[in-house]
Design an enzyme around this catalytic site. Structure first.
Site, PDB file in Angstrom:
ATOM      1  N   LYS A  13       0.840  -1.218   0.000  1.00  0.00           N
ATOM      2  CA  LYS A  13       0.000   0.000   0.000  1.00  0.00           C
ATOM      3  C   LYS A  13       0.870   1.262   0.000  1.00  0.00           C
ATOM      4  O   LYS A  13       0.648   2.168  -0.801  1.00  0.00           O
ATOM      5  CB  LYS A  13      -0.926   0.018   1.237  1.00  0.00           C
ATOM      6  CG  LYS A  13      -1.887  -1.160   1.313  1.00  0.00           C
ATOM      7  CD  LYS A  13      -2.813  -1.049   2.511  1.00  0.00           C
ATOM      8  CE  LYS A  13      -2.127  -1.075   3.857  1.00  0.00           C
ATOM      9  NZ  LYS A  13      -1.413  -2.342   4.145  1.00  0.00           N
ATOM     10  N   ARG A  86      -9.915   1.007   8.255  1.00  0.00           N
ATOM     11  CA  ARG A  86      -9.420  -0.329   8.560  1.00  0.00           C
ATOM     12  C   ARG A  86     -10.412  -1.143   9.382  1.00  0.00           C
ATOM     13  O   ARG A  86     -10.108  -2.270   9.764  1.00  0.00           O
ATOM     14  CB  ARG A  86      -8.159  -0.163   9.373  1.00  0.00           C
ATOM     15  CG  ARG A  86      -7.055  -1.113   9.015  1.00  0.00           C
ATOM     16  CD  ARG A  86      -5.863  -0.480   9.666  1.00  0.00           C
ATOM     17  NE  ARG A  86      -4.706  -1.247   9.682  1.00  0.00           N
ATOM     18  CZ  ARG A  86      -3.569  -0.835   9.115  1.00  0.00           C
ATOM     19  NH1 ARG A  86      -3.529   0.253   8.397  1.00  0.00           N
ATOM     20  NH2 ARG A  86      -2.495  -1.536   9.269  1.00  0.00           N
ATOM     21  N   ARG A 125      11.780  -5.399   4.797  1.00  0.00           N
ATOM     22  CA  ARG A 125      11.553  -3.965   4.553  1.00  0.00           C
ATOM     23  C   ARG A 125      12.537  -3.112   5.357  1.00  0.00           C
ATOM     24  O   ARG A 125      12.842  -3.391   6.510  1.00  0.00           O
ATOM     25  CB  ARG A 125      10.130  -3.576   4.954  1.00  0.00           C
ATOM     26  CG  ARG A 125       9.915  -2.074   4.960  1.00  0.00           C
ATOM     27  CD  ARG A 125       8.470  -1.662   5.054  1.00  0.00           C
ATOM     28  NE  ARG A 125       7.760  -2.254   6.159  1.00  0.00           N
ATOM     29  CZ  ARG A 125       6.453  -2.188   6.327  1.00  0.00           C
ATOM     30  NH1 ARG A 125       5.708  -1.587   5.419  1.00  0.00           N
ATOM     31  NH2 ARG A 125       5.873  -2.745   7.357  1.00  0.00           N
ATOM     32  N   ARG A 158      11.373  -1.410  10.796  1.00  0.00           N
ATOM     33  CA  ARG A 158      10.254  -1.045  11.664  1.00  0.00           C
ATOM     34  C   ARG A 158      10.127  -2.037  12.819  1.00  0.00           C
ATOM     35  O   ARG A 158      10.268  -3.246  12.621  1.00  0.00           O
ATOM     36  CB  ARG A 158       8.958  -1.015  10.849  1.00  0.00           C
ATOM     37  CG  ARG A 158       8.492   0.380  10.537  1.00  0.00           C
ATOM     38  CD  ARG A 158       7.362   0.441   9.569  1.00  0.00           C
ATOM     39  NE  ARG A 158       6.153  -0.266   9.973  1.00  0.00           N
ATOM     40  CZ  ARG A 158       5.034  -0.269   9.268  1.00  0.00           C
ATOM     41  NH1 ARG A 158       4.971   0.421   8.147  1.00  0.00           N
ATOM     42  NH2 ARG A 158       3.985  -0.932   9.668  1.00  0.00           N
ATOM     43  N   ARG A 169      -0.620  -8.683  13.249  1.00  0.00           N
ATOM     44  CA  ARG A 169      -1.171  -7.714  12.294  1.00  0.00           C
ATOM     45  C   ARG A 169      -2.030  -8.422  11.249  1.00  0.00           C
ATOM     46  O   ARG A 169      -3.067  -7.912  10.829  1.00  0.00           O
ATOM     47  CB  ARG A 169      -0.025  -6.942  11.624  1.00  0.00           C
ATOM     48  CG  ARG A 169       0.613  -5.935  12.590  1.00  0.00           C
ATOM     49  CD  ARG A 169       1.992  -5.492  12.146  1.00  0.00           C
ATOM     50  NE  ARG A 169       1.995  -4.835  10.855  1.00  0.00           N
ATOM     51  CZ  ARG A 169       3.086  -4.662  10.115  1.00  0.00           C
ATOM     52  NH1 ARG A 169       4.261  -5.105  10.550  1.00  0.00           N
ATOM     53  NH2 ARG A 169       3.018  -4.056   8.959  1.00  0.00           N
TER      54      ARG A 169
HETATM   55  P1  AP5 Z   1       4.825  -1.573   1.806  1.00  0.00           P
HETATM   56  O1  AP5 Z   1       4.470  -0.794   0.599  1.00  0.00           O
HETATM   57  O2  AP5 Z   1       5.543  -0.869   2.898  1.00  0.00           O
HETATM   58  O3  AP5 Z   1       3.530  -2.343   2.346  1.00  0.00           O
HETATM   59  P2  AP5 Z   1       2.253  -1.806   3.111  1.00  0.00           P
HETATM   60  O4  AP5 Z   1       1.062  -2.482   2.549  1.00  0.00           O
HETATM   61  O5  AP5 Z   1       2.233  -0.315   3.149  1.00  0.00           O
HETATM   62  O6  AP5 Z   1       2.580  -2.429   4.528  1.00  0.00           O
HETATM   63  P3  AP5 Z   1       2.489  -1.809   5.983  1.00  0.00           P
HETATM   64  O7  AP5 Z   1       3.214  -2.784   6.865  1.00  0.00           O
HETATM   65  O8  AP5 Z   1       2.962  -0.376   6.036  1.00  0.00           O
HETATM   66  O9  AP5 Z   1       0.993  -1.840   6.226  1.00  0.00           O
HETATM   67  P4  AP5 Z   1       0.284  -1.949   7.524  1.00  0.00           P
HETATM   68  O10 AP5 Z   1      -1.068  -1.714   7.037  1.00  0.00           O
HETATM   69  O11 AP5 Z   1       0.476  -3.147   8.351  1.00  0.00           O
HETATM   70  O12 AP5 Z   1       1.018  -0.824   8.430  1.00  0.00           O
HETATM   71  P5  AP5 Z   1       0.610   0.667   8.791  1.00  0.00           P
HETATM   72  O13 AP5 Z   1       1.838   1.462   8.787  1.00  0.00           O
HETATM   73  O14 AP5 Z   1      -0.558   1.120   7.986  1.00  0.00           O
HETATM   74  O15 AP5 Z   1       5.679  -2.846   1.333  1.00  0.00           O
HETATM   75  C1  AP5 Z   1       6.224  -3.725   2.292  1.00  0.00           C
HETATM   76  C2  AP5 Z   1       7.601  -4.223   1.781  1.00  0.00           C
HETATM   77  O16 AP5 Z   1       7.388  -5.062   0.643  1.00  0.00           O
HETATM   78  C3  AP5 Z   1       8.538  -3.099   1.325  1.00  0.00           C
HETATM   79  O17 AP5 Z   1       9.847  -3.441   1.677  1.00  0.00           O
HETATM   80  C4  AP5 Z   1       8.371  -3.063  -0.204  1.00  0.00           C
HETATM   81  O18 AP5 Z   1       9.579  -2.664  -0.842  1.00  0.00           O
HETATM   82  C5  AP5 Z   1       8.042  -4.528  -0.509  1.00  0.00           C
HETATM   83  N1  AP5 Z   1       7.089  -4.660  -1.601  1.00  0.00           N
HETATM   84  C6  AP5 Z   1       5.999  -3.879  -1.835  1.00  0.00           C
HETATM   85  N2  AP5 Z   1       5.330  -4.322  -2.919  1.00  0.00           N
HETATM   86  C7  AP5 Z   1       5.992  -5.429  -3.359  1.00  0.00           C
HETATM   87  C8  AP5 Z   1       5.785  -6.318  -4.458  1.00  0.00           C
HETATM   88  N3  AP5 Z   1       4.761  -6.167  -5.320  1.00  0.00           N
HETATM   89  N4  AP5 Z   1       6.666  -7.343  -4.620  1.00  0.00           N
HETATM   90  C9  AP5 Z   1       7.717  -7.501  -3.757  1.00  0.00           C
HETATM   91  N5  AP5 Z   1       7.981  -6.677  -2.717  1.00  0.00           N
HETATM   92  C10 AP5 Z   1       7.112  -5.640  -2.514  1.00  0.00           C
HETATM   93  O19 AP5 Z   1       0.059   0.484  10.296  1.00  0.00           O
HETATM   94  C11 AP5 Z   1       0.922   0.190  11.353  1.00  0.00           C
HETATM   95  C12 AP5 Z   1       0.106   0.093  12.648  1.00  0.00           C
HETATM   96  O20 AP5 Z   1      -0.537   1.352  12.913  1.00  0.00           O
HETATM   97  C13 AP5 Z   1      -1.039  -0.930  12.638  1.00  0.00           C
HETATM   98  O21 AP5 Z   1      -0.597  -2.235  12.973  1.00  0.00           O
HETATM   99  C14 AP5 Z   1      -1.978  -0.334  13.698  1.00  0.00           C
HETATM  100  O22 AP5 Z   1      -1.525  -0.607  15.017  1.00  0.00           O
HETATM  101  C15 AP5 Z   1      -1.856   1.155  13.451  1.00  0.00           C
HETATM  102  N6  AP5 Z   1      -2.846   1.662  12.482  1.00  0.00           N
HETATM  103  C16 AP5 Z   1      -2.583   2.224  11.264  1.00  0.00           C
HETATM  104  N7  AP5 Z   1      -3.730   2.580  10.656  1.00  0.00           N
HETATM  105  C17 AP5 Z   1      -4.732   2.238  11.498  1.00  0.00           C
HETATM  106  C18 AP5 Z   1      -6.147   2.325  11.420  1.00  0.00           C
HETATM  107  N8  AP5 Z   1      -6.775   2.850  10.344  1.00  0.00           N
HETATM  108  N9  AP5 Z   1      -6.876   1.857  12.453  1.00  0.00           N
HETATM  109  C19 AP5 Z   1      -6.283   1.323  13.560  1.00  0.00           C
HETATM  110  N10 AP5 Z   1      -4.952   1.208  13.694  1.00  0.00           N
HETATM  111  C20 AP5 Z   1      -4.173   1.661  12.668  1.00  0.00           C
END
Ligand code: AP5
Length: 219
Positions: A13, A86, A125, A158, A169
């Site tokens: 994402k 979410r 990552r 991270r 997660r």
């Molecule tokens: P990346 O693009 O970073 O993936 P992502 O989907 O953004 O993953 P996140 O871990 O950031 O998502 P998340 O939803 O768990 O975390 P968030 O920060 O929102 O890609 C990941 C890796 O893969 C990278 O190294 C990239 O290079 C590689 N990659 C990407 N695409 C690829 C492909 N096609 N092929 C191969 N490699 C690839 O949330 C963190 C925490 O915050 C949550 O756990 C929660 O506690 C809280 N939080 C955030 N939002 C909310 C909400 N709305 N409600 C409640 N709690 C929330």
């Protein structure tokens, strides 16, 4: 243009939202990035979110909804939402808030990828603590190992990318977030499915081809 990008942790994402924001000249609003910035700044919001994030649980809806609605109000010219909504409660509140403002989401993209592909993406990552650029030790390497291409900072891993927290997660995703797709479909909103199992460039091309069509329809 207002868009939502849905998908499990590690679906790509953040990676794809940065590219979408550049191409369509809109803001990238990532709930995870905003929470991490609040934590780094030591704010009350950041402190409240800390234990949830470190254990891989979702931060309570009340905190997230007001935080994201504030960010959306400031984003003149459109945005792509990353990591929000979410839960069904967040989606419902987002709908109400948009309706009150006379606005609507024009496109919802859902990145599909199986759980078994996700672990390697997350544990490999690395990100820049300064500018937030995201890399991968195999799939998206920086030019110099462990150094950000953009500002020369040392890359970091991270804290929630450990196998135990990743498992929590994913559990939270299946129990609380996957239903958001059905929420939108149940309200007659078209959800654009994208296979996110392929490489980064292939996924970007697939998203752009679908969003270009959408753009030409909405003007
Ligand atoms: P990346 O693009 O970073 O993936 P992502 O989907 O953004 O993953 P996140 O871990 O950031 O998502 P998340 O939803 O768990 O975390 P968030 O920060 O929102 O890609 C990941 C890796 O893969 C990278 O190294 C990239 O290079 C590689 N990659 C990407 N695409 C690829 C492909 N096609 N092929 C191969 N490699 C690839 O949330 C963190 C925490 O915050 C949550 O756990 C929660 O506690 C809280 N939080 C955030 N939002 C909310 C909400 N709305 N409600 C409640 N709690 C929330």
């Amino acid at each position: 243009m207002r868009l939502i990008l849905l998908g499990p942790p590690g679906a790509g994402k953040g990676t794809q939202c940065k590219r979408i924001a550049d191409r369509y000249e809109i803001a990238h609003l990532s709930s995870g990035d905003i929470l991490r910035a609040e934590r780094a700044a030591g704010t009350e919001l950041g402190q409240k979110a800390q234990s949830y994030m470190d254990s891989g649980r979702l931060v309570p809806d009340g905190i997230i909804i007001s935080m994201m609605i504030d960010a959306m109000i400031k984003a003149v010219g459109g945005y792509v939402l990353d990591g929000f909504p979410r839960t069904v409660v967040q989606a419902d509140q987002l709908d109400k808030s948009l309706a009150e403002a006379g606005e609507e989401i024009v496109g919802i993209v859902n990145l599909r990828v199986s759980d078994d592909r996700i672990a390697g993406r997350l544990t490999g990552r690395r990100s820049c603590p300064q500018c937030g650029a995201v890399y991968h030790i195999e799939n998206l390497k920086p030019r110099v190992e462990n150094i950000c291409d953009k500002d020369g900072q040392k890359l970091v891993q991270r804290a929630d990318d450990t196998p135990e927290v990743v498992a929590n997660r994913l559990k939270a995703y299946h129990e609380q977030t996957a239903a958001v797709v059905g929420y939108y479909e149940g309200r007659g909103k078209a959800v654009i499915d994208v296979d996110a199992a392929g490489g980064i460039e292939k996924v970007t091309a697939s998203i752009f081809s679908k969003l270009d069509v959408l753009c030409s329809q909405v003007g």
